[in-house]
Design a protein around this motif. Sequence first.
Motif, PDB file in Angstrom:
ATOM      1  N   MET A  21      -5.181   5.464   9.323  1.00  0.00           N
ATOM      2  CA  MET A  21      -4.731   6.290   8.209  1.00  0.00           C
ATOM      3  C   MET A  21      -4.231   7.650   8.701  1.00  0.00           C
ATOM      4  SD  MET A  21      -5.143   4.441   5.453  1.00  0.00           S
ATOM      5  CE  MET A  21      -5.297   5.545   4.048  1.00  0.00           C
ATOM      6  N   TYR A  22      -4.062   7.777  10.003  1.00  0.00           N
ATOM      7  CA  TYR A  22      -3.632   9.030  10.614  1.00  0.00           C
ATOM      8  C   TYR A  22      -2.455   8.769  11.540  1.00  0.00           C
ATOM      9  CZ  TYR A  22      -6.347   7.184  14.548  1.00  0.00           C
ATOM     10  OH  TYR A  22      -6.830   6.383  15.558  1.00  0.00           O
ATOM     11  N   PHE A  39       0.861  -1.182   0.000  1.00  0.00           N
ATOM     12  CA  PHE A  39       0.000   0.000   0.000  1.00  0.00           C
ATOM     13  C   PHE A  39       0.900   1.236   0.000  1.00  0.00           C
ATOM     14  CE2 PHE A  39      -2.901   2.878   2.646  1.00  0.00           C
ATOM     15  CZ  PHE A  39      -3.601   3.312   1.539  1.00  0.00           C
ATOM     16  N   LYS A  40       1.307   1.659  -1.187  1.00  0.00           N
ATOM     17  CA  LYS A  40       2.327   2.701  -1.318  1.00  0.00           C
ATOM     18  C   LYS A  40       1.747   4.098  -1.555  1.00  0.00           C
ATOM     19  CE  LYS A  40       5.609  -0.657  -3.181  1.00  0.00           C
ATOM     20  NZ  LYS A  40       6.457  -1.041  -4.340  1.00  0.00           N
ATOM     21  N   ALA A  41       0.547   4.185  -2.102  1.00  0.00           N
ATOM     22  CA  ALA A  41      -0.113   5.478  -2.349  1.00  0.00           C
ATOM     23  C   ALA A  41       0.803   6.452  -3.089  1.00  0.00           C
ATOM     24  CB  ALA A  41      -0.567   6.085  -1.017  1.00  0.00           C
ATOM     25  N   GLU A  42       1.560   5.944  -4.047  1.00  0.00           N
ATOM     26  CA  GLU A  42       2.599   6.750  -4.691  1.00  0.00           C
ATOM     27  C   GLU A  42       2.053   7.910  -5.521  1.00  0.00           C
ATOM     28  OE1 GLU A  42       2.173   2.879  -7.190  1.00  0.00           O
ATOM     29  OE2 GLU A  42       1.993   3.535  -5.093  1.00  0.00           O
ATOM     30  N   ALA A  64      -0.525   4.579   8.775  1.00  0.00           N
ATOM     31  CA  ALA A  64      -0.018   4.979   7.459  1.00  0.00           C
ATOM     32  C   ALA A  64       1.205   5.869   7.569  1.00  0.00           C
ATOM     33  CB  ALA A  64      -1.122   5.691   6.686  1.00  0.00           C
ATOM     34  N   VAL A  65       1.439   6.438   8.748  1.00  0.00           N
ATOM     35  CA  VAL A  65       2.623   7.273   8.947  1.00  0.00           C
ATOM     36  C   VAL A  65       3.864   6.407   9.135  1.00  0.00           C
ATOM     37  CG1 VAL A  65       3.700   8.983  10.469  1.00  0.00           C
ATOM     38  CG2 VAL A  65       1.263   9.151   9.913  1.00  0.00           C
ATOM     39  N   LYS A  66       3.715   5.277   9.833  1.00  0.00           N
ATOM     40  CA  LYS A  66       4.851   4.433  10.184  1.00  0.00           C
ATOM     41  C   LYS A  66       5.033   3.259   9.226  1.00  0.00           C
ATOM     42  CE  LYS A  66       3.954   5.742  14.967  1.00  0.00           C
ATOM     43  NZ  LYS A  66       3.345   5.353  16.253  1.00  0.00           N
ATOM     44  N   GLY A  90      -4.084  13.836   7.902  1.00  0.00           N
ATOM     45  CA  GLY A  90      -3.583  15.191   8.096  1.00  0.00           C
ATOM     46  C   GLY A  90      -3.462  15.953   6.791  1.00  0.00           C
ATOM     47  N   GLU A  91      -2.952  15.292   5.765  1.00  0.00           N
ATOM     48  CA  GLU A  91      -2.802  15.942   4.470  1.00  0.00           C
ATOM     49  C   GLU A  91      -4.159  16.245   3.838  1.00  0.00           C
ATOM     50  OE1 GLU A  91       0.072  14.267   1.754  1.00  0.00           O
ATOM     51  OE2 GLU A  91       1.170  13.341   3.403  1.00  0.00           O
ATOM     52  N   LEU A  92      -5.081  15.292   3.960  1.00  0.00           N
ATOM     53  CA  LEU A  92      -6.417  15.522   3.424  1.00  0.00           C
ATOM     54  C   LEU A  92      -7.128  16.636   4.182  1.00  0.00           C
ATOM     55  CD1 LEU A  92      -7.810  11.957   2.614  1.00  0.00           C
ATOM     56  CD2 LEU A  92      -7.569  13.870   1.020  1.00  0.00           C
ATOM     57  N   ALA A  93      -6.972  16.656   5.503  1.00  0.00           N
ATOM     58  CA  ALA A  93      -7.624  17.693   6.311  1.00  0.00           C
ATOM     59  C   ALA A  93      -7.211  19.081   5.834  1.00  0.00           C
ATOM     60  CB  ALA A  93      -7.272  17.504   7.780  1.00  0.00           C
ATOM     61  N   LYS A  94      -5.931  19.265   5.615  1.00  0.00           N
ATOM     62  CA  LYS A  94      -5.428  20.562   5.165  1.00  0.00           C
ATOM     63  C   LYS A  94      -5.973  20.916   3.785  1.00  0.00           C
ATOM     64  CE  LYS A  94      -1.094  23.054   4.289  1.00  0.00           C
ATOM     65  NZ  LYS A  94       0.397  22.952   4.299  1.00  0.00           N
TER      66      LYS A  94
END
Length: 528
Positions: free
Chosen positions: A168-169, A134-137, A178-180, A189-193
Amino acid sequence: MAAVACAGTVAATEQAAFTPPDAATIEQQWVAANKPYDHARSEILAQTEKVAWQGPMQPDWQRLTAYRTPDWYRDAKFGIFIHWGVYSVPAFKGEWYPRHMYEREGENSDRYRHQIATYGPMPKVGYKDLIPLFKAEHFDPDAWAKLFREAGARYVVPVAEHHDGFAMYDSKLSDWTAVKMGPHRDVIGELAKAIRAQGMKLGLSSHRAEHDWFYEYGRQFDSDVNDPRYAALYGPAHPNKGAKGEDGQDVDWTFVSDAYLNDWLARSAEIVQDYHPDLMYFDWWIGQPRFRGALADFAAFYYNQAAARQQGVVLNYKLNDMRPGTGTLNIERGQAAGIREQPWQTETSVSPDSWGYAEGDTYKSPDEIVQLLADVVSKNGNLLLNIGPKADGTIPDEARGILQAVGQWMHANGDAIYGTRPWQRFGEGPTEVAAGTNQDTKTKPYTADDFRFTMKNGQLYAIEMAWPATKHALIHSIGPTMKVTSVTLLATGKPVPFTQQPDGLHLDLPAQPQGVHVYAYRIALASH
């Protein structure tokens, strides 16, 4: 035939040799795996309890009935739901893959066979081994948010954690995030912003309550679910024991420990503390009796911390999971029969079959989505429309096309949706919706005789669910005693000739506008 019999005998012998762990062992392993997070959990729980008792609300269901749905939510009408996680890697029949990949027999065993054939044998390979894939590249939160805004959404609700237990946070209460791991990004966090930068409200959903039993099938044979090293990911995986009560209703007797309730409350509160969502969404299992006290604690905490920041927030629940008036009801893949007194929401997906991305998915048409939106809004509700991105972070072309088409319709017709309130009746016409949970694909196709009504600033809106073949429309509900001064077709912005007769308002229509085949009229009424 002999080889088949021999293989079956070996499998039966292996199954007989495995003894599932008992409930006490399961709980001990899970508690031990989560011990590194004890200090952080205790701090969050202490703060949660403090806030829950300091503010306009208290963790008491009677006091919580003072809640009121904020106007931003009542005005928004349309939001986007996002199911995205490790389950997007296999992309096989949706977001419940991590549960059913351990189900070796029964109607869902195709997931098990797919897992073995694609990724390797158990217990060597399990769900944990899909995380590095699950790389979400190609994940671009700004591009996502821009698309959602262009689709007409006013709020967006990413799944912060699904039943699979992978956050995912960025969490202080887990390393399975997803951070580690996987993308190594704070997806939420990225989506929230990005979402807030587009002027939309941020919602977050937690499905962690169901994690208590989600991997139970892996307990029945030698799988990595039984390996204590992975207990923090797979959770207790207690057997899900359902039964019928004397009234014939489902009763759940699944074991839920105090330790799990504390962990659930802490994780839910952590999401709020770190991301301050305008909306929190819980799936159905928070209605399990053991969650009742922890849920009241969370609701009081959530409302009080929001009040301290003068933030109007929404707490979505399903079925009878919360006392009416203490939150905002969500009907999964369903509709209401008529106008509901309290604001509510329906959630559905662009796919009739799954929430997470699945290869070979079928998709609904933009017409179906807009018709559903019109029906729900006419009954005092909101529509939360789900998409499932691919594992690489791209949004499937089919889903993107649906969002773009809905956005074009909303751009022209949004005046009949945003900021409206129900009229004296929700609509008219021969088509009756199939009301209730999981009924959204059972309503018959709408006709040109079906209308839905909304009101705003003293003006009435009539939404026609299909274009009439005769270029003539008749709205029976607008009788001759209602003095109509003008009718405007929102798709063109031009006036529509009309006459008022004893049987209703007659409209002489122009050529059919292109695009989604649902049409809204603004009807100006003479003031009395």
